[in-house]
Design an enzyme around this catalytic site. Structure first.
Site, PDB file in Angstrom:
ATOM      1  N   ARG A 113       0.784  -1.115   0.045  1.00 41.83           N
ATOM      2  CA  ARG A 113      -0.081  -0.003  -0.085  1.00 41.83           C
ATOM      3  C   ARG A 113       0.698   1.268   0.022  1.00 41.83           C
ATOM      4  NH1 ARG A 113      -4.191  -2.864   4.525  1.00 41.83           N
ATOM      5  NH2 ARG A 113      -5.260  -3.974   2.897  1.00 41.83           N
ATOM      6  N   ARG A 177       7.330  -5.340  -5.270  1.00 42.56           N
ATOM      7  CA  ARG A 177       5.915  -5.329  -5.084  1.00 42.56           C
ATOM      8  C   ARG A 177       4.992  -6.380  -5.461  1.00 42.56           C
ATOM      9  NH1 ARG A 177       2.414  -1.488  -8.614  1.00 42.56           N
ATOM     10  NH2 ARG A 177       3.167  -3.290  -9.840  1.00 42.56           N
ATOM     11  N   SER A 269      15.988  30.695   5.374  1.00 38.81           N
ATOM     12  CA  SER A 269      17.054  30.670   6.687  1.00 38.81           C
ATOM     13  C   SER A 269      16.358  31.460   7.709  1.00 38.81           C
ATOM     14  CB  SER A 269      18.365  31.117   6.097  1.00 38.81           C
ATOM     15  OG  SER A 269      19.102  31.367   7.228  1.00 38.81           O
ATOM     16  N   LYS A 275      18.623  34.124   1.700  1.00 37.64           N
ATOM     17  CA  LYS A 275      19.080  32.552   1.250  1.00 37.64           C
ATOM     18  C   LYS A 275      17.837  32.034   0.681  1.00 37.64           C
ATOM     19  CE  LYS A 275      21.609  29.952   3.091  1.00 37.64           C
ATOM     20  NZ  LYS A 275      22.363  28.768   4.198  1.00 37.64           N
ATOM     21  N   ASN A 277      17.513  28.072   0.373  1.00 40.21           N
ATOM     22  CA  ASN A 277      17.881  26.923   0.363  1.00 40.21           C
ATOM     23  C   ASN A 277      17.081  25.621  -0.294  1.00 40.21           C
ATOM     24  OD1 ASN A 277      20.036  27.813   2.496  1.00 40.21           O
ATOM     25  ND2 ASN A 277      18.075  27.636   4.101  1.00 40.21           N
ATOM     26  N   ARG A 308      11.136 -20.357  14.003  1.00 38.69           N
ATOM     27  CA  ARG A 308      10.606 -19.047  14.046  1.00 38.69           C
ATOM     28  C   ARG A 308      11.950 -18.509  14.929  1.00 38.69           C
ATOM     29  NH1 ARG A 308       5.547 -18.653  16.446  1.00 38.69           N
ATOM     30  NH2 ARG A 308       5.735 -16.454  15.912  1.00 38.69           N
TER      31      ARG A 308
END
Length: 438
Positions: A113, A177, A269, A275, A277, A308
């Site tokens: 999922r 998957r 920032s 800035k 970023n 197990r």
């Protein structure tokens, strides 16, 4: 607060405690339905267990607290689900299974999922990078090796390379998957309890169980044969690394002193208002650095003793959830990064010229050696490189002066030979070839 890389992502939702609770309940209800389909339980029992198995009826926190007593949340969940199902059909809850059957199957359900939106984001990233690669097929830029200018390349080829890694990740995630199996073996992987409850061929039950859940049918119970989760961890780490390569290149190219690309709407920032970023790239790079160590824990759990294990199975739960979250968040950020990436061809061109034509010295060596001889060509280029650095002059002018007294072909054009845009090799063809991949 400490996980901006995956907070708010689809992976955050599909790996939450409530999502795991839903998967555990789905696994329990499917087990009763599978037994009913094979005549091992009444159809009414399957309906009753399925009706009772709604996550909203159960307290995840209470299950987590009570899980300490038995080491996993399935034990208290079975007690609560049995009670919720009612006296008549409660005995059919979890019948013949062991806790690990349900926990492993629920883990696989959560993974599947989570991989669906992750794959969609990888597709979005690949599509956006294809657009960039096609648009900049012939946009020249410096190729960099060991941090230094090497020979010219194109931004289109770089983007095509990023896309190739994303498609590699997509293909591996898809394969994993599609192969993730349900888990059903009973107490020690022999299916003995199901025979005791009336199954004439208990080996038919795991496949029926898998069908109920839309998962692959296991060849054998895999309580201590942990290939499915090791493969899952490996493909997630590879995906994080593939996206990390893209992010790392963007981080380098968006440095103030390079500024060949920029994220759309970079982050601010707290101390420096000027800035912008590259936040998405930063978060992707952080995920890529954490993923290999998380995957290593699951690979270490391949060493699972007996029929197990004690500890090996339990060690997988948190790292795998972290891996799903980190990689899912990175895929989301990569799709946004690719879709909004800004490219500055003029800056790339300026950087190509910053070494005064020396970036094509490889080409000059190849072109001049047949004309002047290898030794003379090397001597001349070494001297011209020194002068270009010392005098700040373009190599083209220096070369023209030096060749004036040499016996060279009339069509040997120093300006053309030293133009970086004319020395990108097969970058365009390689880009076209890469874009043929779907």
């Amino acid at each position: 607060m400490l996980a901006p890389g995956w907070t708010g992502s689809r992976a955050a939702t599909t790996t939450s405690d409530s999502a795991f609770l839903r998967a555990l309940l789905d696994a329990e209800a499917a087990l009763t339905r599978a037994q009913a389909a094979l005549g091992l339980a009444p159809a009414a029992a399957a309906r009753a267990v399925t009706a009772a198995a709604h996550a909203g009826h159960f307290d995840a926190h209470s299950l987590a607290v009570r899980a300490r007593a038995g080491g996993n949340p399935v034990i208290p969940l079975v007690a609560d689900l049995t009670k919720a199902t009612g006296e008549q059909y409660g005995p059919y809850v979890h019948r013949g299974a062991t806790s690990q059957d349900i926990m492993d199957t629920a883990t696989v359900l959560v993974a599947v999922r989570t991989l669906e939106p992750l794959l969609a984001d990888l597709g979005r990233t690949a599509d956006a990078l294809a657009v960039l690669a096609a648009a900049h097929r012939d946009t020249p830029m410096p190729g960099r090796t060991l941090t230094q200018h090497a020979v010219p390349t194109t931004f289109g080829l770089k983007a095509a390379g990023w896309r190739s890694l994303v498609l590699d990740a997509r293909d591996r995630v898809t394969a994993v998957r599609d192969s993730l199996p349900a888990q059903l073996g009973g107490a020690a992987g022999t299916l003995a309890a199901f025979t005791a409850y009336g199954a004439t061929d208990a080996t038919a039950l795991p496949a029926a169980y898998a069908r109920e859940l839309g998962l692959a049918a296991p060849l054998l119970p895999w309580h201590t044969l942990r290939t499915p989760l090791a493969d899952l961890a490996g493909c997630l780490a590879l995906t994080a690394g593939a996206l990390g390569k893209f992010a790392e290149d963007v981080l380098t190219l968006s440095r103030t002193e390079i500024a060949e690309v920029a994220e759309a709407g970079g982050g601010g920032s707290s101390a420096m208002p000027h800035k912008a970023n590259p936040v998405r790239s930063t978060l992707i790079a952080a995920a890529a650095r954490r993923a290999p160590q998380l995957a290593a824990t699951l690979h270490g759990s391949l060493v699972a003793g007996d029929e197990r294990p004690a500890g090996a199975w339990h060690a997988e739960w948190e790292p795998l959830r972290d891996l799903l979250r980190l990689t899912g968040g990175a895929a989301r950020d990569a799709a946004e990064l690719a879709a909004g990436l800004r490219v500055f061809p003029d800056t790339m061109r300026q950087h190509l010229d910053s070494t005064h034509g020396l970036i094509v010295s490889e080409r000059l060596s190849a072109e001049l050696a047949p004309v002047l001889g290898r030794a003379r060509a090397k001597e001349l280029l070494t001297e011209l490189a020194r002068r270009a650095h010392a005098e700040g002059r373009d190599l083209a002018g220096l070369l023209a002066e030096s060749l004036a007294g040499e016996d060279v072909p009339a069509d040997l054009d120093p300006a053309a030979l030293t133009d970086p845009a004319r020395y990108t090799g097969s970058a365009g063809t390689l880009t076209d070839r890469a874009l043929e991949r779907r």
